[in-house]
Scaffold this active site. Structure first.
Site, PDB file in Angstrom:
ATOM      1  N   PRO A   9      45.429  40.416  44.595  1.00 39.80           N
ATOM      2  CA  PRO A   9      44.025  40.113  44.882  1.00 39.80           C
ATOM      3  C   PRO A   9      43.775  39.918  46.375  1.00 39.80           C
ATOM      4  O   PRO A   9      44.590  39.325  47.082  1.00 39.80           O
ATOM      5  CB  PRO A   9      43.805  38.790  44.139  1.00 39.80           C
ATOM      6  CG  PRO A   9      45.167  38.156  44.102  1.00 39.80           C
ATOM      7  CD  PRO A   9      46.160  39.275  44.052  1.00 39.80           C
ATOM      8  N   CYS A  56      19.415  49.222  65.054  1.00 36.38           N
ATOM      9  CA  CYS A  56      18.309  50.163  64.927  1.00 36.38           C
ATOM     10  C   CYS A  56      18.539  51.105  63.739  1.00 36.38           C
ATOM     11  O   CYS A  56      18.795  52.303  63.928  1.00 36.38           O
ATOM     12  CB  CYS A  56      18.162  50.927  66.232  1.00 36.38           C
ATOM     13  SG  CYS A  56      16.560  51.650  66.403  1.00 36.38           S
TER      14      CYS A  56
HETATM   15  N1  LLP Z   1      45.138  46.635  46.074  1.00 35.92           N
HETATM   16  C1  LLP Z   1      44.702  47.850  46.418  1.00 35.92           C
HETATM   17  C2  LLP Z   1      45.593  48.996  46.297  1.00 35.92           C
HETATM   18  C3  LLP Z   1      43.405  48.010  46.914  1.00 35.92           C
HETATM   19  O1  LLP Z   1      42.971  49.215  47.250  1.00 35.92           O
HETATM   20  C4  LLP Z   1      42.562  46.877  47.051  1.00 35.92           C
HETATM   21  C5  LLP Z   1      41.209  47.018  47.592  1.00 35.92           C
HETATM   22  C6  LLP Z   1      43.078  45.621  46.678  1.00 35.92           C
HETATM   23  C7  LLP Z   1      44.364  45.541  46.190  1.00 35.92           C
HETATM   24  C8  LLP Z   1      42.283  44.363  46.793  1.00 35.92           C
HETATM   25  O2  LLP Z   1      41.130  44.383  46.031  1.00 35.92           O
HETATM   26  P1  LLP Z   1      40.276  43.043  45.867  1.00 35.92           P
HETATM   27  O3  LLP Z   1      41.100  42.039  45.123  1.00 35.92           O
HETATM   28  O4  LLP Z   1      39.939  42.555  47.226  1.00 35.92           O
HETATM   29  O5  LLP Z   1      39.066  43.454  45.110  1.00 35.92           O
HETATM   30  N2  LLP Z   1      35.181  46.779  51.109  1.00 35.92           N
HETATM   31  C9  LLP Z   1      34.904  46.635  49.685  1.00 35.92           C
HETATM   32  C10 LLP Z   1      36.179  46.452  48.888  1.00 35.92           C
HETATM   33  C11 LLP Z   1      37.145  47.573  49.068  1.00 35.92           C
HETATM   34  C12 LLP Z   1      38.449  47.308  48.382  1.00 35.92           C
HETATM   35  C13 LLP Z   1      39.464  48.340  48.666  1.00 35.92           C
HETATM   36  N3  LLP Z   1      40.719  48.112  48.033  1.00 35.92           N
HETATM   37  C14 LLP Z   1      33.937  45.499  49.480  1.00 35.92           C
HETATM   38  O6  LLP Z   1      33.526  44.871  50.459  1.00 35.92           O
HETATM   39  O7  LLP Z   1      33.535  45.218  48.352  1.00 35.92           O
END
Ligand code: LLP
Length: 415
Positions: free
Chosen positions: A272, A342
């Site tokens: 996570p 902008c």
């Molecule tokens: N593991 C892998 C292989 C991933 O690609 C990601 C996130 C995670 C773990 C962690 O995921 P999390 O637990 O944070 O959901 N910028 C986007 C989120 C992109 C996530 C990309 N990969 C946002 O602001 O919602």
């Protein structure tokens, strides 16, 4: 050692303290509460007792956060050579660090293989090509294969991964690639998949389906190819962005995940990112213009899409709260909170009800600890904001504010 409440709402932050930080460090300013990072890590550890938990550092790589997470005992999952270097620099034990390749540039692989050469960092490959490319560089260490499980989930199509052909080795080719890796003398220790980001209680069926497919695959690989040390089912645990949204019940997610995996002679792993840091951070911005229009009151602030891109990029909702001392006495007005960039998309919140805003009010934007500062940019030649870390009564700068000179720093033509 408390695990804290399941969610920390924006309304629970101390307004006076935040106003004081805005005064002392100026705005736009990210505030990250390290004790809340610890609480989130401990709550994960209390639910996923026997599982391996790696923090997906992409959510927030500031050193203050990495040091704090490392001290809680979580490992680190890294998506680039830069993230891997940061995790190693922050002192994560190499055996607790995973690098997950995503169409990795040569420069990344050179660096990753060099780092992994003298330790136990796990290198996760996303394709047959990446396997060959690490082998060409002499890699013979701990290897993991990222699987394209064919099941996706997440808060927005742009962050749903598990069915996106971009990521991972197609499910039906994994067993062959696993055999190939073992033939090449690599130490195949794990399988990995990630459904997507921002998984809510409603997405649990997709999550279970992904985990169950990974269990089947792991049993096949263990039967036919080699023993595995772990099966990692990715990150994605969602957090409530709205004040009335309930938090995930971590214990039942953990229980469902174990049950879906079934009997596999390998440790279950999760990674996570958002869950660890989202509600540990807020963004502070100062109102600089208030404009009445026929539709709404436009509240101009000094933070925008270059500070926090999530609303513009994913239509994400972030709670916004006025920290004005007498906010409770003001009448509420319909408002749009807009930044200084902008672009029409440069809006932090639409259709909000806010205490009638005034110039110099400080506003707090909630759940900004994950993918906030991390995705900031210098678009419109705007220097990035500062990040302040708070821990109990202490506060200190975690990332200095950029200055105008930083915007042209890498341009020989402007020297
Ligand atoms: N593991 C892998 C292989 C991933 O690609 C990601 C996130 C995670 C773990 C962690 O995921 P999390 O637990 O944070 O959901 N910028 C986007 C989120 C992109 C996530 C990309 N990969 C946002 O602001 O919602």
């Amino acid at each position: 050692m408390t695990t804290g409440p399941a969610v920390r709402r924006l309304s629970a932050w101390d307004a006076e303290r935040l106003r004081g930080l805005a005064d002392e460090y100026e705005t736009p300013l990210y505030v990250v509460d390290l004790e809340r990072v610890r609480e989130n890590a401990r709550r994960l550890q209390a639910a996923f007792t026997d599982e391996e938990i790696s923090y997906a550092v992409k959510a927030n790589t500031t050193r203050a956060v990495l040091d704090t997470v490392r001290e809680t005992g979580l490992g680190a999952e890294c998506a680039s050579a830069g993230e891997l270097q940061r995790a190693i620099d922050a002192g994560f034990a190499p055996e607790d660090v995973r690098y997950t390749a995503v169409n990795p540039p040569d420069r990344d692989l050179d660096h990753v293989v060099e780092i992994a050469a003298d330790n136990d960092v796990v290198v996760t490959v996303d394709s047959a090509d990446t396997l060959e490319r690490v082998a060409d560089r002499g890699f013979d260490g701990r290897l993991c294969i990222r699987v394209l499980p064919g099941v996706g989930a997440g808060h927005h199509e742009k962050v749903s991964t598990g069915a996106a052909p971009k990521f991972g080795v197609p499910y039906d080719r994994v067993a062959d690639l696993a055999a190939d890796a073992v033939d090449r003398g690599m130490d195949l220790v794990g399988l990995h998949a990630h459904a997507g980001s921002g998984i809510s209680a409603e997405d649990m069926d997709a999550h279970r389906e992904l985990v169950s497919r990974m269990g089947d695959l792991a049993r096949d690989v263990v039967d036919d190819v080699t023993d595995l040390a772990f099966v990692n089912v990715g990150g994605g645990l969602g957090v409530p962005y709205r004040e009335d949204e309930p938090p995930l019940d971590l214990d039942s997610v953990a229980e469902a995940t174990r049950a879906a995996l079934g009997d596999v002679d390998a440790q279950l792993g999760i990674e996570p990112g958002r869950y660890v840091v989202a509600d540990a951070g807020v963004l502070l911005a100062t109102v600089n213009t208030v404009k009445e229009t026929a539709e709404t009151t436009v509240v101009g602030v000094d933070a925008g899409m270059t500070t926090l891109i999530r609303p513009a990029m994913y239509n994400s909702y972030h709670e916004i709260r006025s920290l004005a001392p007498e906010a409770a006495d003001r009448k509420t007005v319909p408002a749009m909170v807009a930044g200084p960039i902008c672009e029409t998309a440069d809006v932090l919140g639409r259709d909000r009800q806010l205490p009638a805003p005034e110039r110099d009010d400080v506003l707090a934007v909630g759940n900004a600890g994950a993918y906030g500062y991390e995705m900031s940019s210098q678009y419109n030649s705007r220097p990035r904001p500062a990040v302040v870390a708070v821990d109990g009564r202490e506060s200190s700068i975690a990332v200095r504010r950029e200055e105008l000179a930083d915007v042209t720093r890498l341009e020989p033509w402007s020297e």
